[in-house]
Each structure stands twice: as structure tokens, then as C-alpha cells.
Design a protein around this motif. Structure first.
Motif, PDB file in Angstrom:
ATOM      1  N   ALA A 121      74.812 -13.215  65.929  1.00  0.00           N
ATOM      2  CA  ALA A 121      74.610 -14.596  66.365  1.00  0.00           C
ATOM      3  C   ALA A 121      73.592 -15.318  65.494  1.00  0.00           C
ATOM      4  CB  ALA A 121      74.162 -14.610  67.829  1.00  0.00           C
ATOM      5  N   MET A 122      72.618 -14.585  64.971  1.00  0.00           N
ATOM      6  CA  MET A 122      71.600 -15.190  64.114  1.00  0.00           C
ATOM      7  C   MET A 122      72.146 -15.575  62.742  1.00  0.00           C
ATOM      8  SD  MET A 122      68.245 -12.851  64.832  1.00  0.00           S
ATOM      9  CE  MET A 122      67.356 -12.898  66.393  1.00  0.00           C
ATOM     10  N   GLY A 123      73.289 -15.050  62.360  1.00  0.00           N
ATOM     11  CA  GLY A 123      73.858 -15.367  61.055  1.00  0.00           C
ATOM     12  C   GLY A 123      73.557 -14.337  59.992  1.00  0.00           C
ATOM     13  N   CYS A 124      73.144 -13.134  60.398  1.00  0.00           N
ATOM     14  CA  CYS A 124      72.859 -12.066  59.426  1.00  0.00           C
ATOM     15  C   CYS A 124      74.165 -11.650  58.751  1.00  0.00           C
ATOM     16  CB  CYS A 124      72.218 -10.883  60.141  1.00  0.00           C
ATOM     17  SG  CYS A 124      71.588  -9.639  59.026  1.00  0.00           S
ATOM     18  N   ASP A 125      74.146 -11.452  57.429  1.00  0.00           N
ATOM     19  CA  ASP A 125      75.364 -11.180  56.667  1.00  0.00           C
ATOM     20  C   ASP A 125      75.837  -9.737  56.793  1.00  0.00           C
ATOM     21  OD1 ASP A 125      75.649 -13.803  55.318  1.00  0.00           O
ATOM     22  OD2 ASP A 125      73.693 -13.270  54.501  1.00  0.00           O
ATOM     23  N   GLN A 126      74.897  -8.782  56.707  1.00  0.00           N
ATOM     24  CA  GLN A 126      75.276  -7.371  56.720  1.00  0.00           C
ATOM     25  C   GLN A 126      74.411  -6.617  57.707  1.00  0.00           C
ATOM     26  OE1 GLN A 126      76.923  -6.182  52.363  1.00  0.00           O
ATOM     27  NE2 GLN A 126      74.731  -6.365  52.501  1.00  0.00           N
ATOM     28  N   LEU A 127      75.005  -5.538  58.244  1.00  0.00           N
ATOM     29  CA  LEU A 127      74.303  -4.696  59.206  1.00  0.00           C
ATOM     30  C   LEU A 127      74.324  -3.263  58.712  1.00  0.00           C
ATOM     31  CD1 LEU A 127      75.825  -6.119  62.517  1.00  0.00           C
ATOM     32  CD2 LEU A 127      73.759  -6.879  61.332  1.00  0.00           C
ATOM     33  N   GLN A 128      73.277  -2.531  59.092  1.00  0.00           N
ATOM     34  CA  GLN A 128      73.141  -1.142  58.649  1.00  0.00           C
ATOM     35  C   GLN A 128      72.362  -0.389  59.707  1.00  0.00           C
ATOM     36  OE1 GLN A 128      71.020  -0.802  54.977  1.00  0.00           O
ATOM     37  NE2 GLN A 128      71.006   1.419  54.947  1.00  0.00           N
ATOM     38  N   GLY A 129      72.855   0.756  60.136  1.00  0.00           N
ATOM     39  CA  GLY A 129      72.112   1.524  61.129  1.00  0.00           C
ATOM     40  C   GLY A 129      72.956   2.591  61.779  1.00  0.00           C
ATOM     41  N   PHE A 130      72.343   3.399  62.628  1.00  0.00           N
ATOM     42  CA  PHE A 130      73.030   4.514  63.274  1.00  0.00           C
ATOM     43  C   PHE A 130      74.091   4.049  64.263  1.00  0.00           C
ATOM     44  CE2 PHE A 130      69.398   7.794  62.697  1.00  0.00           C
ATOM     45  CZ  PHE A 130      69.747   7.891  61.367  1.00  0.00           C
ATOM     46  N   LEU A 131      73.973   2.828  64.784  1.00  0.00           N
ATOM     47  CA  LEU A 131      75.014   2.311  65.664  1.00  0.00           C
ATOM     48  C   LEU A 131      76.359   2.305  64.936  1.00  0.00           C
ATOM     49  CD1 LEU A 131      75.955   0.795  68.264  1.00  0.00           C
ATOM     50  CD2 LEU A 131      75.402  -1.314  67.041  1.00  0.00           C
ATOM     51  N   LEU A 132      76.307   1.962  63.653  1.00  0.00           N
ATOM     52  CA  LEU A 132      77.527   1.831  62.863  1.00  0.00           C
ATOM     53  C   LEU A 132      77.893   3.134  62.172  1.00  0.00           C
ATOM     54  CD1 LEU A 132      76.512  -1.594  61.345  1.00  0.00           C
ATOM     55  CD2 LEU A 132      77.979  -1.199  63.319  1.00  0.00           C
ATOM     56  N   SER A 133      76.931   3.746  61.556  1.00  0.00           N
ATOM     57  CA  SER A 133      77.159   5.041  60.917  1.00  0.00           C
ATOM     58  C   SER A 133      75.834   5.560  60.394  1.00  0.00           C
ATOM     59  CB  SER A 133      78.154   4.918  59.751  1.00  0.00           C
ATOM     60  OG  SER A 133      78.255   6.147  59.057  1.00  0.00           O
ATOM     61  N   ARG A 134      75.635   6.830  60.568  1.00  0.00           N
ATOM     62  CA  ARG A 134      74.487   7.436  59.923  1.00  0.00           C
ATOM     63  C   ARG A 134      74.829   7.702  58.462  1.00  0.00           C
ATOM     64  NH1 ARG A 134      74.823  12.790  58.796  1.00  0.00           N
ATOM     65  NH2 ARG A 134      76.472  14.021  59.768  1.00  0.00           N
ATOM     66  N   PRO A 135      73.842   8.006  57.610  1.00  0.00           N
ATOM     67  CA  PRO A 135      74.154   8.358  56.216  1.00  0.00           C
ATOM     68  C   PRO A 135      75.054   9.590  56.157  1.00  0.00           C
ATOM     69  CG  PRO A 135      71.824   7.872  56.470  1.00  0.00           C
ATOM     70  CD  PRO A 135      72.387   7.951  57.843  1.00  0.00           C
ATOM     71  N   LEU A 136      76.104   9.525  55.354  1.00  0.00           N
ATOM     72  CA  LEU A 136      77.084  10.601  55.249  1.00  0.00           C
ATOM     73  C   LEU A 136      77.180  11.086  53.813  1.00  0.00           C
ATOM     74  CD1 LEU A 136      79.945   8.942  57.334  1.00  0.00           C
ATOM     75  CD2 LEU A 136      78.337  10.686  58.144  1.00  0.00           C
ATOM     76  N   PRO A 137      77.509  12.352  53.621  1.00  0.00           N
ATOM     77  CA  PRO A 137      77.738  12.833  52.257  1.00  0.00           C
ATOM     78  C   PRO A 137      79.000  12.206  51.678  1.00  0.00           C
ATOM     79  CG  PRO A 137      78.282  14.530  53.860  1.00  0.00           C
ATOM     80  CD  PRO A 137      77.631  13.424  54.635  1.00  0.00           C
ATOM     81  N   ALA A 138      79.129  12.260  50.383  1.00  0.00           N
ATOM     82  CA  ALA A 138      80.237  11.589  49.696  1.00  0.00           C
ATOM     83  C   ALA A 138      81.595  12.074  50.181  1.00  0.00           C
ATOM     84  CB  ALA A 138      80.108  11.795  48.186  1.00  0.00           C
ATOM     85  N   ARG A 139      81.685  13.347  50.526  1.00  0.00           N
ATOM     86  CA  ARG A 139      82.998  13.886  50.934  1.00  0.00           C
ATOM     87  C   ARG A 139      83.496  13.303  52.255  1.00  0.00           C
ATOM     88  NH1 ARG A 139      79.102  17.730  51.351  1.00  0.00           N
ATOM     89  NH2 ARG A 139      78.559  18.446  53.470  1.00  0.00           N
TER      90      ARG A 139
END
Length: 760
Positions: free
Chosen positions: A702-720
Motif C-alpha cells: 500500500a505504501m508503494g514499495c517496489d520490491q519485497l524480500q523476506g522469510f514470508l516470501l522465501s528464505r535464502p536458497l541454494p542455487a539448485r
């Protein structure tokens, strides 16, 4: 009758009085003349002997000084690294070549690799092709072979507080000119860089003993007509001193016209002695007085030489040798209950003073700081300068730990007062480490070690602070050394270090726009080690340069086929201040075939604010290639919203601390909204870190932020594991809609793994 009487009387007077008196006078004058002649001869001999001794001492001193000069740059982690760096030619020339000539007066400088092949040469006042080493190779090779043999065998003979490494030197013939040739190994000053004994790179320095050196010796020590000669012939009235090589044979001779004080005086008083016996006695007394004055002057000169041998030339403080002597005496004289306190300090930002105002200003700052130290201490204390900007105070007047802390606090406050250098006020600080003897068995080396550990802790704590040694500091230092050692090992063997990727999600449609590369370390014994633990160690030790290059190569290899806009990689300030960083990034991008526009470097605001520095040059060069930049952790530290429009970044990242504060009374929602609005006003995209709940997700959208990043969406994953996300295209498609508990189903998908990692 009178005449006849007068004749015998005059004869008798002549025979009994005149002749004996004349004979006595002649005898006395002869004895006086003989004594005077003997005194003059002895004076000449003593003077010539002293001049011989002076020449021998100066030549010996210049040999040790050349080796000492070399140690200022060869005992250095940076030197060990840069001589092996294929692109380090300019660094080698600045630090190991031309600087040695301009600052120390060396005429030749060479750097040899582990196979004794020249990689750098400096001669005739300029950098030369390494093949120029051939001119001194025959003389150098035996010294290098001897030195490598000693180093490989573990020989430590001759190493002391003043002599840090083994060395080899000799008097040689270089291009038909006599010279002192000195060889020193290039080694680590911290001991952190592992080198095989005997395989070190070697630094070769040479200084001619004729020409400028002879002229300086003549000027400084009043040796008339001093010159170098290959043969032993001496002109009438001259003197010579043999320059002996290590094999005991003379290389050549220094020849000069000696000062003969006795002969000078004798020639002046001789005519007077022939006329008047009384005048001769007066002249003799005057001569004896003159000789006495000459002896006094020579004694004063010797005292001055002894003083210079134990004191720093620049500041007049005690040097390392005198400090060690006073330290040992203090330990030996210590009474029961006495505590010695060693305070070890160095000046913060001293290098910046030298770089901006020049070395004369830096020298003046050191002298003024030395005066402040003298005024703070008593005559019973020992104040010494032990390095470029390193000082030591040894005292027994501080009877308690509180007294030591009070003294250190006063010392730091004194250092913070501005220094007036030629009309310019300069502000520096001091990092201080202090240690006290705790047992009568404590020796000098142990107390120095403790103070050094405390000083290191002060530097790590942000400088301009003091630390009193505590045994727990040793444990912390040991853990740090072990971590550094293991990190070096991890870089050499595959498997321990791995790059994970956390998706960057477009807020408006949930598609994956890019990834942030995050380094993970799986220690074989300790398990997973957080980047917050090992990254600072890598930055302090310089490993961050190798670590950053490793991560970038890995990212370029693994993400080359991913259909995303950007892959973000964190860049350390240490890397940005490396003059070869931009070239290294460009080389990796070309080698791996990755378009520069797909790389986004995340850096802090302080990097963007650098002006006319290596950091700014690196950013400008990479931006010219097309590399993007993101401002990381905006809103923390020294960030200023008012300067946002001055920062030429493509994106900024809102720190996770603001996102985590949603729903509290700290007003973080208003702060984030202000950041988003300002970023949009200057055409920058925004990425919010640390999104962990759907409420945070919806509010940021709602604030107009362009990109989101965090554990809600995905934790860091290995390339495979990234391929699954990329095939699905969106987080929802790949992992399903949010569950009833408000968490994306990725948490169920990976629920068997405890999510304890945090993004770097």
C-alpha cells in the motif's frame, strides 16, 4: 789589575752562571719542546684513531640502517600479498622501489620471487625492466642463497626487538662503484599469512658508498677531502679506513686528509718558543688547555652518539633498545607489591595526516604529541616511541586499575585536542591498551603482549578508546585467530562456503525480479557460522578481497541462465577502497560472460559520500560499465533523508529494523512511507527487507514499495533449489497461497529446517 780581575770574573760568571743557566735554559726549552712535540704527536694520533673509529662506526651503522629501512616495508602483510599480485607492479614501485629511494636514499631496489627471479627493478632514479637485476645478480645470489638457507632451517640468530627478520648483507662492487648490498625476506607482520620457510619473496637494496654518501660523510663529520679509493695507497699526510667485506678482505678504502690538532698548534707556537722561554711555557699551558678543550669536545661528541643510540631522532623519546633496558631494570628493581604498568598506544588517522598534509606535517604532529606525553608523565616514567605512530609509557606510579583507567582517559582527552600544524588545525585520536604486572614472574615480553592485545581490542571497539587488559581478551583473540585460520582453509577447499539466493519479489504482481546473493559457511565442526561473525574478521584481515571475488565468480557462474533482471551482491567498504576492485569485477564479468547490467552491488551510504577517493573512482568506473548500485540498510547509521537526492544509486533498501517495527509506537510506518516517497521523487526503486508477515506485506504494498524480500516470501536458497521458483514465475505459483496462519506455504515446505539464518 781591574781589567785582569774583570776578565776572570766575566769568565767565571760565564762558566759558573751564564753557561749553566744557558745550558739549563736550553735543556728546559729542549725538554719543553720535546714534551710539546710528544703531546702534539699523541694528539694527532688520537684524533686520527677517533676518525678511523668514526668512519668504521658510520659504515657499520649504514649497513644496519639499510636493513632496518627494508623492514619498514618487508615486514608487512600487504607487501606479501602485493608482490604475488600480477597487477601489483604500481604498488610495488610506490612502496618497495621509488619510495625507498626518495625517503631512505637507496640507489637500487629489486624484488625476487620464490625462484630468485626478478619481478621488479629500480635503479638510476627510476623503475627499470626486471632484467636490470643482472647488473647485481652475481653479487646478490650468494646472499640470497645464504638467507634462504637460514630461513628454511629455522635460524633465528640476530632477530631481536629492533631486528624483526633475518637478513644478509655485504660490501660489493656494483657497476664499478662500491656499495652496500642488503637482502631481506618479505614476510607477514601479523603472522597471519602462511609462507613456506625459504620460499619468501626477497627484497634487495643497495646504496653506493662513494659520491653522495662520501660527500655527506665529509660534510657531517668534517673529514676533509674524503673520497673512495680502490687501492690502499695513501697520499702523504693522508689517512685511510678499509671497507671490509664479510670474508675479511677489503673491498676498497675511504681516504681523507685527517685533522691534526697537535701539529696545527705546534706550528703556530714554534717561532715563539725559539725566542722566549716564558712565552713557550705560556704557550705550553695554552696548548694543554686547548688539548683539554679538544678532549672535552670529543667526549661530548661521544656522549651525543651514545644518546642517539638510545633515543628516537625525531621526538627525542627513548627508542626500543632504551625502553627494553629501562624495562628490565624496572623488573629487576621491583619491590614486593609494586606493579608496573605498560601503556601501549598509537594515533588514529595519522596516515591521513601524512597523505593530506605531507610527511613534514606528520613529523611535527609526532613531536608535539611527544611533548604532550612528557608533560603528562614524570621523570621516573619511561616514555618511548617504538614505531611510526606507536608510543609506550612504562610507569610504576599508577597504583590501581582505576588510576590506570583515569590516566588512559586523560591521555585520550589530551590527544583529542587539536594539533596546530603550520596554521592548520588537525584532529586525531588515540587507541590505548594498558596492562599491569600481576605476578613477579611476569616478564617484558608477556606485558608487551597483553598491552598489544588490549590495544587491538580498543581499535576494534571503534578507536579513540582505551582497554585495560583482561584474560578474557586472550580467549577472544584466540577465537578470532582460529576463525581466520578456518576461513582461509575454507577458501582453499570446496564444500564449506556456499552462496544462497533470496528472491526479490515485485510487490505489484508477485513475480521474481531478481535475487540477493548471500554467503553461507558450513563449518565441519562448528556448523553454520553467521556472516555477522565471519565477515568482520574477513574485513579486518584483508580476506574480504578474496572472499568477495570468490562470491562474485560463483554468482556469475550459477546465475548466468536465470531469467531475472538483476542479481545483487554485497560489496564491502574494504573492497571499494582497493584500487584494483573495479578492474577485478570487470575481469570476472568478462570471464563468466555476465552482462554488467545484471549485476547490482549493494553498498552503504558512506561509500556514495566518498569524494576524490579510490572508492569514488571504483564506483564511477563500474557505473560506466553498466553495473547497478543499491543503497543498503538505508535509514540506519549516519543516513540522511535530506541527502537522498544527492546519491546516484538506482535503488535503496529499507532496513529490516523499520519493517519489524510496524505496529509499534515508534512511528516506523511513517519513516518507511517517507523513504518510499523520497525515493520515488528522485527516481529510485525501493526494496523492503525482512518481510515476515502478511500484514507487513500488505502495508508495504500500500505504501508503494517496489520490491519485497523476506522469510514470508522465501528464505535464502541454494542455487539448485532456485530452478523451481524460476519455473513457476511467482512465489504464489511455486509455493501456493498463504495458509490460514498468515504464512506462505514455503514455511510448510521447508518446515523440517529451523530457519535461524538471517540475510547479511
Amino acid at each position: 789589575m781591574i781589567d785582569n780581575f774583570a776578565q776572570p770574573s766575566r769568565r767565571l760568571f760565564f762558566l759558573k752562571i751564564m753557561l749553566p743557566m744557558l745550558a739549563a735554559a736550553l735543556l728546559l726549552n729542549g725538554i719543553a719542546a720535546a714534551l710539546l712535540w710528544w703531546s702534539a704527536s699523541e694528539s694527532d694520533r688520537v684524533s686520527i684513531d677517533r676518525q678511523h673509529m668514526l668512519v668504521d662506526v658510520v659504515v657499520a651503522e649504514i649497513r644496519s640502517k639499510i636493513a632496518h629501512d627494508q623492514e619498514s616495508v618487508t615486514v608487512w602483510d600487504d607487501a606479501v600479498t602485493e608482490v604475488k599480485n600480477p597487477g601489483g607492479a604500481e604498488w610495488i614501485d610506490v612502496n618497495l622501489g621509488s619510495w625507498m629511494a626518495s625517503y631512505f636514499g637507496h640507489d637500487h631496489a629489486y624484488v625476487l620471487d620464490a625462484e630468485d627471479r626478478p619481478i621488479y627493478a629500480f635503479a638510476d632514479g627510476a623503475q627499470q625492466d626486471p632484467s636490470a637485476f643482472a647488473a647485481v645478480q652475481p653479487q646478490t645470489q650468494p646472499l640470497v642463497a645464504e638467507l634462504r638457507s637460514r630461513v628454511a632451517s629455522g635460524d633465528t640468530e640476530g632477530i631481536s626487538d629492533r631486528v624483526l627478520t633475518l637478513g644478509a648483507s655485504d660490501l660489493v662492487n656494483v657497476n664499478g662503484r662500491p656499495a652496500i648490498l642488503s637482502v631481506k625476506p618479505i614476510v607477514s607482520d601479523t603472522g597471519d599469512l602462511v609462507q613456506a620457510p625459504g620460499d619468501e619473496y626477497m627484497h634487495v637494496a643497495a646504496r653506493y658508498l662513494d659520491g653522495e654518501f662520501a660527500a655527506g660523510l665529509e660534510r657531517d663529520y668534517l673529514l676533509d677531502d674524503l673520497r673512495f679509493s680502490w687501492d690502499s695507497e695513501v697520499p702523504p699526510g693522508g689517512a685511510r679506513a678499509a671497507l671490509l667485506k664479510d670474508d675479511g678482505l677489503p673491498l676498497g678504502y675511504l681516504v681523507w686528509t685527517p685533522f691534526r690538532p697537535g701539529s696545527t698548534v705546534l706550528w703556530r707556537v714554534g717561532p715563539v718558543m725559539l725566542g722566549l722561554a716564558i712565552a713557550s711555557l705560556i704557550v705550553l699551558v695554552g696548548l694543554l688547555m686547548a688539548l683539554r678543550r679538544r678532549s672535552i669536545n670529543l667526549s661530548l661528541s661521544e656522549a651525543e652518539v651514545r644518546h642517539l643510540a638510545h633515543h628516537d631522532l625525531l621526538t627525542g623519546l627513548a627508542n626500543r633498545a632504551h625502553l627494553a633496558k629501562r624495562f628490565n631494570a624496572a623488573l629487576a628493581d621491583r619491590r614486593t607489591g609494586d606493579n608496573l604498568t605498560l601503556i601501549y598506544l598509537d594515533l588514529d588517522h595519522f596516515k591521513e595526516v601524512n597523505d593530506t598534509l605531507g610527511h613534514p606535517a606528520g613529523d611535527e604532529l609526532l613531536r608535539e604529541f611527544a611533548d604532550r606525553l612528557r608533560r603528562m608523565t614524570s621523570e621516573a616514567d619511561t616514555v618511548a616511541r617504538v614505531g611510526g605512530d606507536e608510543f609506550v609509557v612504562l610507569t610504576r606510579s599508577l597504583s590501581s586499575s582505576q588510576a590506570v583507567e583515569d590516566f588512559c582517559a586523560t591521555l585520550i582527552q589530551t590527544t583529542r585536542r587539536p594539533f596546530d600544524l603550520e596554521g592548520t588545525q588537525v584532529f586525531v585520536g588515540a587507541s590505548v591498551g594498558a596492562a599491569r604486572t600481576s605476578h613477579r614472574s611476569d616478564d617484558r615480553e608477556e606485558l608487551f603482549r597483553r598491552a598489544d592485545v588490549a590495544l587491538y581490542h580498543s581499535k576494534r571497539s571503534g578507536r579513540s578508546s582505551y582497554t585495560l587488559y583482561d584474560p578474557q581478551l586472550d580467549q577472544a583473540a584466540t577465537l578470532r585467530r582460529n576463525l581466520e585460520r578456518d576461513l582461509r582453509a575454507a577458501l582453499e577447499q570446496p564444500g564449506e562456503l556456499e552462496v544462497h539466493y533470496q528472491p526479490l519479489i515485485r510487490a505489484n504482481d508477485g513475480t521474481i525480479s531478481g535475487f540477493e546473493a548471500l554467503l553461507r559457511w558450513h563449518h565441519p565442526i562448528e556448523g553454520t557460522i553467521s556472516p555477522a561473525v565471519f565477515i568482520p574478521v574477513a574485513e579486518e584481515t584483508g580476506l574480504i578481497l578474496r572472499l568477495g571475488a570468490w562470491v562474485l565468480e560463483r554468482v556469475c557462474t550459477e546465475t548466468s541462465t536465470w531469467p531475472v533482471d538483476t542479481v545483487a551482491v554485497n560489496a564491502s567498504m574494504i573492497e571499494l577502497h582497493d584500487e584494483h576492485y573495479a578492474a577485478r569485477v570487470e575481469k570476472i564479468l568478462l570471464a563468466k560472460g555476465m552482462a554488467p547490467q545484471r549485476l547490482e552491488l549493494e553498498i552503504t551510504e558512506s561509500a556514495f559520500c566518498e569524494r576524490a577517493t579510490v572508492c569514488e573512482k571504483n564506483i564511477t568506473h563500474l557505473r560506466g560499465l553498466g553495473v547497478r548500485f543499491a543503497l543498503d540498510d538505508f535509514g540506519t547509521g549516519f543516513s540522511s533523508l535530506g541527502r537522498l537526492h544527492d546519491l546516484h544509486a538506482e535503488a535503496l533498501k529499507i532496513d529490516r529494523s523499520f519493517v519489524a517495527g510496524f505496529g509499534t509506537d515508534k512511528g516506523d510506518e511513517a519513516i518507511v512511507q517517507a523513504i518510499v516517497d523520497l525515493a520515488q521523487a528522485v527516481g529510485m526503486k525501493t526494496t523492503a527487507e525482512g518481510v515476515e508477515t502478511t500484514a507487513q506485506h500488505d502495508l508495504l504494498l500500500a505504501m508503494g514499495c517496489d520490491q519485497l524480500q523476506g522469510f514470508l516470501l522465501s528464505r535464502p536458497l541454494p542455487a539448485r533449489e532456485i530452478e523451481t521458483l524460476l519455473r513457476a514465475g511467482t512465489i504464489e505459483a511455486a509455493l501456493g497461497a498463504p495458509d490460514g496462519g498468515g504464512q506462505w506455504s514455503i514455511m510448510r515446505w521447508r518446515k523440517q529446517e529451523a530457519i535461524t539464518e538471517t540475510a547479511r
